[in-house]
Design a protein around this motif. Structure first.
Motif, PDB file in Angstrom:
ATOM      1  N   LYS A 175       8.657   3.746  15.080  1.00 62.10           N
ATOM      2  CA  LYS A 175       8.690   4.032  13.643  1.00 62.10           C
ATOM      3  C   LYS A 175       8.641   2.710  12.879  1.00 62.10           C
ATOM      4  N   VAL A 176       7.696   2.640  11.939  1.00 62.43           N
ATOM      5  CA  VAL A 176       7.512   1.410  11.155  1.00 62.43           C
ATOM      6  C   VAL A 176       7.610   1.751   9.678  1.00 62.43           C
ATOM      7  N   PHE A 177       8.344   0.910   8.953  1.00 61.21           N
ATOM      8  CA  PHE A 177       8.559   1.135   7.520  1.00 61.21           C
ATOM      9  C   PHE A 177       8.301  -0.137   6.732  1.00 61.21           C
ATOM     10  N   HIS A 178       7.753   0.032   5.531  1.00 59.98           N
ATOM     11  CA  HIS A 178       7.663  -1.046   4.547  1.00 59.98           C
ATOM     12  C   HIS A 178       8.441  -0.568   3.328  1.00 59.98           C
ATOM     13  N   LEU A 179       9.317  -1.410   2.840  1.00 61.12           N
ATOM     14  CA  LEU A 179      10.122  -1.085   1.660  1.00 61.12           C
ATOM     15  C   LEU A 179       9.760  -2.061   0.551  1.00 61.12           C
ATOM     16  N   HIS A 180       9.268  -1.525  -0.556  1.00 58.19           N
ATOM     17  CA  HIS A 180       8.881  -2.335  -1.711  1.00 58.19           C
ATOM     18  C   HIS A 180       9.972  -2.146  -2.759  1.00 58.19           C
ATOM     19  N   VAL A 181      10.637  -3.226  -3.152  1.00 59.99           N
ATOM     20  CA  VAL A 181      11.723  -3.140  -4.120  1.00 59.99           C
ATOM     21  C   VAL A 181      11.268  -3.777  -5.424  1.00 59.99           C
ATOM     22  N   ARG A 182      11.310  -2.984  -6.489  1.00 55.66           N
ATOM     23  CA  ARG A 182      10.885  -3.471  -7.798  1.00 55.66           C
ATOM     24  C   ARG A 182      11.818  -2.926  -8.870  1.00 55.66           C
ATOM     25  N   PHE A 183      11.721  -3.504 -10.058  1.00 60.56           N
ATOM     26  CA  PHE A 183      12.455  -2.931 -11.178  1.00 60.56           C
ATOM     27  C   PHE A 183      11.805  -1.603 -11.558  1.00 60.56           C
TER      28      PHE A 183
END
Length: 195
Positions: A119-127
């Motif tokens: 399982k592979v995840f990308h987490l993009h954190v933005r306002f």
């Protein structure tokens, strides 16, 4: 003893983690929901404004990299260092961090020194904001024929950019922006934060 991921050059990383496209996996939605719950547990609800499953894995039937992309939107008054630390403690690896012009942190899970985990995840954190990714996803969900075209485009680019993630992303940009613009016209300001 091999190098750790942080010791590898970009070229070595691209070699270890090539562009792979797979048929849509119905489990992506479940993987997303589990991770969403874990993110909320790690951060608490106070700073979280919205969490969405984005990217091709969020569109049923669309060929995609076997990666679940998550867009986490946080309050603009939150403590960024605290969020970085809490996500890191929850098993996320910080890949990139920008503050200007906008907050843009990128984390991942599922990258190992032997290649991709199951399982592979990308987490993009933005306002909290009015992000293109949300409009593009929604457009593909409604317009299956455009999703199909997008899948064909990606398949056509896969071999050429197998070991060049930046080139692969760049080659898709024109298509994505074309339909994002149409989506914004069709959907109005559906993601514009109401202050």
């Amino acid at each position: 003893m091999g190098k750790t991921l942080s010791e590898m050059s970009l070229e070595e990383l691209w070699e270890l983690f090539p562009i792979i496209l797979k048929e849509h996996n119905p489990s992506y939605k479940e993987w997303y929901l589990i991770e969403k719950s874990e993110i909320v547990n790690a951060l608490g609800r106070n700073d979280i404004k919205r969490i969405n499953h984005i990217g091709s894995s969020s569109v049923e039937g669309l060929i995609s990299k076997p990666t679940v992309d998550i867009l986490l939107e946080v309050d603009c008054n939150c403590n960024i260092e605290q969020i970085k630390s809490k996500l890191s403690n929850a098993g996320w690896t910080l890949m990139s961090f920008e503050c200007k012009p906008d907050l843009n942190m990128s984390f991942n899970k599922g990258y190992t020194s032997n290649g991709f985990a199951e399982k592979v995840f990308h987490l993009h954190v933005r306002f909290f904001g009015d992000w293109n990714e949300l409009y593009f996803r929604d457009y593909l969900l409604v317009h299956k024929e455009v999703a199909e075209k997008y899948g064909k485009l990606k398949q056509g680019l896969k071999e050429q950019y197998k070991h060049n993630r930046d080139g692969y992303t760049e080659a898709k940009t024109e298509f994505i922006m074309k339909y994002t613009k149409i989506a914004r016209k069709d959907f109005g300001n559906r993601y514009l934060p109401i202050l």
